[in-house]
Design a protein around this motif. Sequence first.
Motif, short mmCIF file in Angstrom:
data_model
loop_
_atom_site.label_atom_id
_atom_site.label_comp_id
_atom_site.label_asym_id
_atom_site.label_seq_id
_atom_site.Cartn_x
_atom_site.Cartn_y
_atom_site.Cartn_z
N PHE A 69 0.82 -1.19 -0.01
CA PHE A 69 -0.14 -0.31 0.08
C PHE A 69 1.08 1.23 0.05
O PHE A 69 0.29 2.32 -0.23
N GLU A 70 2.15 1.07 0.08
CA GLU A 70 3.05 2.38 0.22
C GLU A 70 3.85 2.22 -1.04
O GLU A 70 4.53 3.53 -1.39
N ASP A 71 3.53 1.48 -2.03
CA ASP A 71 4.03 1.64 -3.50
C ASP A 71 3.43 2.71 -4.12
O ASP A 71 2.47 2.93 -4.46
N PRO A 72 4.38 3.83 -4.50
CA PRO A 72 3.81 4.99 -5.38
C PRO A 72 3.65 4.82 -6.84
O PRO A 72 2.57 5.40 -7.35
N SER A 73 4.11 3.80 -7.01
CA SER A 73 3.67 3.31 -8.73
C SER A 73 2.39 2.49 -8.96
O SER A 73 1.79 2.36 -9.80
N VAL A 74 2.07 1.74 -7.69
CA VAL A 74 0.44 1.02 -7.74
C VAL A 74 -0.10 1.63 -6.64
O VAL A 74 -0.06 1.48 -5.48
N ALA A 75 -1.36 2.36 -7.08
CA ALA A 75 -2.41 2.96 -6.04
C ALA A 75 -3.51 1.45 -5.58
O ALA A 75 -4.49 1.53 -6.14
N MET A 76 -2.74 0.75 -4.74
CA MET A 76 -3.51 -0.62 -4.62
C MET A 76 -4.84 -0.36 -3.59
O MET A 76 -5.71 -0.83 -3.64
N GLY A 77 -4.71 0.72 -2.59
CA GLY A 77 -5.78 1.46 -1.92
C GLY A 77 -7.14 1.78 -2.65
O GLY A 77 -8.03 1.24 -2.85
N PRO A 78 -6.79 2.71 -3.55
CA PRO A 78 -7.93 3.13 -4.48
C PRO A 78 -8.42 1.94 -5.27
O PRO A 78 -9.69 2.37 -5.64
N ALA A 79 -7.41 1.09 -5.76
CA ALA A 79 -7.95 0.08 -6.61
C ALA A 79 -9.00 -0.96 -6.12
O ALA A 79 -9.77 -1.25 -6.66
#
Length: 281
Positions: A66-76
């Motif tokens: 969830f901290e990866d700036p390249s993948v917005a896992m939370g919004p996804a």
Amino acid sequence: MSTPAVPLRAARVAVRGLLIGVLTAVFLAPFYLMLRNALMDSRGLTAPEWTWWPSTPHFENFTALFEDPSVAMGPALGNSLLVAAVTAPLSTLLASAAGYALARIPVRGRGVVLGLVVATLMIPGSATFVPTFVVVGSMGGVNTLWGIVAPGLFNPFAVLLFRNFYLQFPTEIEDAGRLDGLGRFGLYRRIALPGSGAMLASLGALSFIDSWNSFLWPLVIGQDPSSWTAQIALSTFLTSQTINLPGLFAGAVVTITPLVVMFLVAQRYIVEGIASSGLKG
């Protein structure tokens, strides 16, 4: 004569227990592998030696997800939850209303409509994919969540299940409703719909799972990262340029958890709904 039957019965119980244990292990094996890989680092995942469980579990893989700036896992994940939470009840209610109309309303051409519904099941999705994209795109549905939701609102298979269910629904109950002054819509809303709780729950759960797992249509219609679903976000961990196996497995564990909970809660209703639809073996 009854003495030999005791060992025979015990042997059957033992074989049955062994078979259930083997099938349970086979069923749980993918979940074990997924969790094991999610708690390992890249070096451990690619090592030639097999390890049943990491000596030092890397729980930070889940926080890094969830901290990866390249993948917005939370919004996804939020988009997937919103899409599934909207698609499941709406598609189920529409299928219920259509199935009730086909089963109970004697109008001319009802058989033709039923034939068209059945015909849609015979058309491969690849034949309607491009026309659907053109229609949704012309209406401004690209990069929007409603563009992801709209094509999944009509489920012809659910319509047939509801039709078969309402054909078996007791007409005496509806006759009593007519004596109370209920019309077609009142009979459906106050009698037929509440009486189809198992079907609503089972098909709603299946629709939720199908919407949550959808990949190709959200990939094509949601071209902007702000409209990505969880499955699209997961695919970014494994590309031709980058390979992030710990993040991929950690994301898989996170995204599959709602489906496991959904299935555990709704499995009884799924069986009851299919059994009461008239399609049982």
